[in-house]
Write a protein that holds these residues in place. Sequence first.
Motif, PDB file in Angstrom:
ATOM      1  N   ASN A 297       0.818  -1.204   0.000  1.00 21.23           N
ATOM      2  CA  ASN A 297       0.000   0.000   0.000  1.00 21.23           C
ATOM      3  C   ASN A 297       0.856   1.260   0.000  1.00 21.23           C
ATOM      4  N   GLU A 298       2.038   1.164   0.612  1.00 23.33           N
ATOM      5  CA  GLU A 298       2.894   2.337   0.710  1.00 23.33           C
ATOM      6  C   GLU A 298       3.796   2.511  -0.509  1.00 23.33           C
ATOM      7  N   TYR A 299       3.938   1.480  -1.315  1.00 25.55           N
ATOM      8  CA  TYR A 299       4.868   1.552  -2.439  1.00 25.55           C
ATOM      9  C   TYR A 299       4.319   2.468  -3.518  1.00 25.55           C
ATOM     10  N   ARG A 300       5.122   3.454  -3.900  1.00 25.36           N
ATOM     11  CA  ARG A 300       4.723   4.347  -4.985  1.00 25.36           C
ATOM     12  C   ARG A 300       5.964   5.053  -5.506  1.00 25.36           C
ATOM     13  N   VAL A 301       5.858   5.530  -6.728  1.00 21.62           N
ATOM     14  CA  VAL A 301       6.903   6.362  -7.318  1.00 21.62           C
ATOM     15  C   VAL A 301       6.265   7.698  -7.665  1.00 21.62           C
ATOM     16  N   THR A 302       6.744   8.753  -7.032  1.00 19.76           N
ATOM     17  CA  THR A 302       6.190  10.087  -7.237  1.00 19.76           C
ATOM     18  C   THR A 302       7.140  10.903  -8.100  1.00 19.76           C
ATOM     19  N   ALA A 303       6.583  11.566  -9.104  1.00 21.43           N
ATOM     20  CA  ALA A 303       7.397  12.322 -10.058  1.00 21.43           C
ATOM     21  C   ALA A 303       6.899  13.760 -10.151  1.00 21.43           C
ATOM     22  N   PRO A 304       7.821  14.704 -10.411  1.00 23.00           N
ATOM     23  CA  PRO A 304       7.414  16.104 -10.586  1.00 23.00           C
ATOM     24  C   PRO A 304       7.294  16.463 -12.065  1.00 23.00           C
ATOM     25  N   THR A 305       6.430  17.413 -12.372  1.00 25.94           N
ATOM     26  CA  THR A 305       6.332  17.941 -13.736  1.00 25.94           C
ATOM     27  C   THR A 305       5.455  19.182 -13.729  1.00 25.94           C
ATOM     28  N   PHE A 306       5.445  19.894 -14.844  1.00 30.12           N
ATOM     29  CA  PHE A 306       4.530  21.016 -15.034  1.00 30.12           C
ATOM     30  C   PHE A 306       3.280  20.507 -15.741  1.00 30.12           C
ATOM     31  N   ALA A 307       2.166  21.222 -15.526  1.00 23.31           N
ATOM     32  CA  ALA A 307       0.908  20.780 -16.118  1.00 23.31           C
ATOM     33  C   ALA A 307       0.015  21.970 -16.425  1.00 23.31           C
ATOM     34  N   THR A 308      -0.812  21.804 -17.449  1.00 24.44           N
ATOM     35  CA  THR A 308      -1.855  22.764 -17.778  1.00 24.44           C
ATOM     36  C   THR A 308      -3.168  22.245 -17.196  1.00 24.44           C
ATOM     37  N   VAL A 309      -3.840  23.078 -16.406  1.00 19.81           N
ATOM     38  CA  VAL A 309      -5.038  22.661 -15.688  1.00 19.81           C
ATOM     39  C   VAL A 309      -6.279  23.064 -16.473  1.00 19.81           C
ATOM     40  N   THR A 310      -7.191  22.105 -16.698  1.00 21.90           N
ATOM     41  CA  THR A 310      -8.462  22.389 -17.370  1.00 21.90           C
ATOM     42  C   THR A 310      -9.610  21.908 -16.486  1.00 21.90           C
ATOM     43  N   THR A 311     -10.791  22.487 -16.667  1.00 23.35           N
ATOM     44  CA  THR A 311     -11.955  22.113 -15.873  1.00 23.35           C
ATOM     45  C   THR A 311     -13.215  22.188 -16.728  1.00 23.35           C
ATOM     46  N   ASP A 312     -14.221  21.424 -16.326  1.00 25.26           N
ATOM     47  CA  ASP A 312     -15.510  21.472 -17.007  1.00 25.26           C
ATOM     48  C   ASP A 312     -16.452  22.475 -16.353  1.00 25.26           C
ATOM     49  N   GLY A 313     -15.953  23.158 -15.298  1.00 24.87           N
ATOM     50  CA  GLY A 313     -16.760  24.151 -14.609  1.00 24.87           C
ATOM     51  C   GLY A 313     -17.643  23.571 -13.513  1.00 24.87           C
TER      52      GLY A 313
ATOM     53  N   LEU B 188      -5.528  17.413 -15.990  1.00 22.82           N
ATOM     54  CA  LEU B 188      -4.233  18.074 -16.092  1.00 22.82           C
ATOM     55  C   LEU B 188      -3.469  17.513 -17.281  1.00 22.82           C
ATOM     56  N   TYR B 189      -3.162  18.387 -18.223  1.00 19.10           N
ATOM     57  CA  TYR B 189      -2.368  18.005 -19.395  1.00 19.10           C
ATOM     58  C   TYR B 189      -0.899  18.181 -19.032  1.00 19.10           C
TER      59      TYR B 189
END
Length: 249
Positions: A29-45, A51-52
Amino acid sequence: MMKKWKMTLLLTVCLLGLVVASCLDAAENEYRVTAPTFATVTTDGAGNYRLYLDEKRGILIPSEESAVKHWKNTRRAYIKYDLPYLNEVKETTSFRTIVRDAKRIEVVDLADVTGLEVLPDTLGTEVVNNFALHAYWGYITLQVASGNNNNCRLTCSYDRNRFVNDEKMKCDTLFMDLHYAKGNGTWNMEIPQTVCAEIPDFVRSKTTADSLCIVVSGKVWYDSRKDSVVTLSRGFRMGRVRLDTPSYQ
């Protein structure tokens, strides 16, 4: 006596098995790989977001466990997310995962200086140690190493007459100049001073080649002694299909 000993041994083995199984479950349950990046945020309102991700990492749908629930008016963000358990992630691959952390990146306006012989002082003329750029999903991301922790006023200027169409190279080019000035307060983020800017509308309409090259020139210190200044140019090439900002789909 023998039966009692065997019963005790059997209970001990069962208990050990339960403990080992529990530990394995916890580790899984604790095992994960977390990565950083930039993203463009979109919403349906309606409170749903997609996030692209830059660098062709796909389209992220934040899960219910994500640290951020309401992105509000965020257009660009620096995020840390759990990599999905997928064999392959393409640029248009949608997946749901946990966003562990997110920081809103300021979206600034580029300065149109077409026809100006003298640039406004408000653009900023300070020299930086270095700078970098990349472009995805309709946005240019600018970063500077300024050598201080002051907040920044960072942008670029462009002259429409310096936009070059080149059918032979199959790549049109937008030339820009970097402008940096110290702002109020301090920069407390874990990344270099960073802003984003939308690719100008006129570039989208005039780009006819398969891709666009964005070239930014800026003044940097020649060495750590800061006794001389040189003009450095950096470029980034992106496909024409990524010139437009994405919308929630």
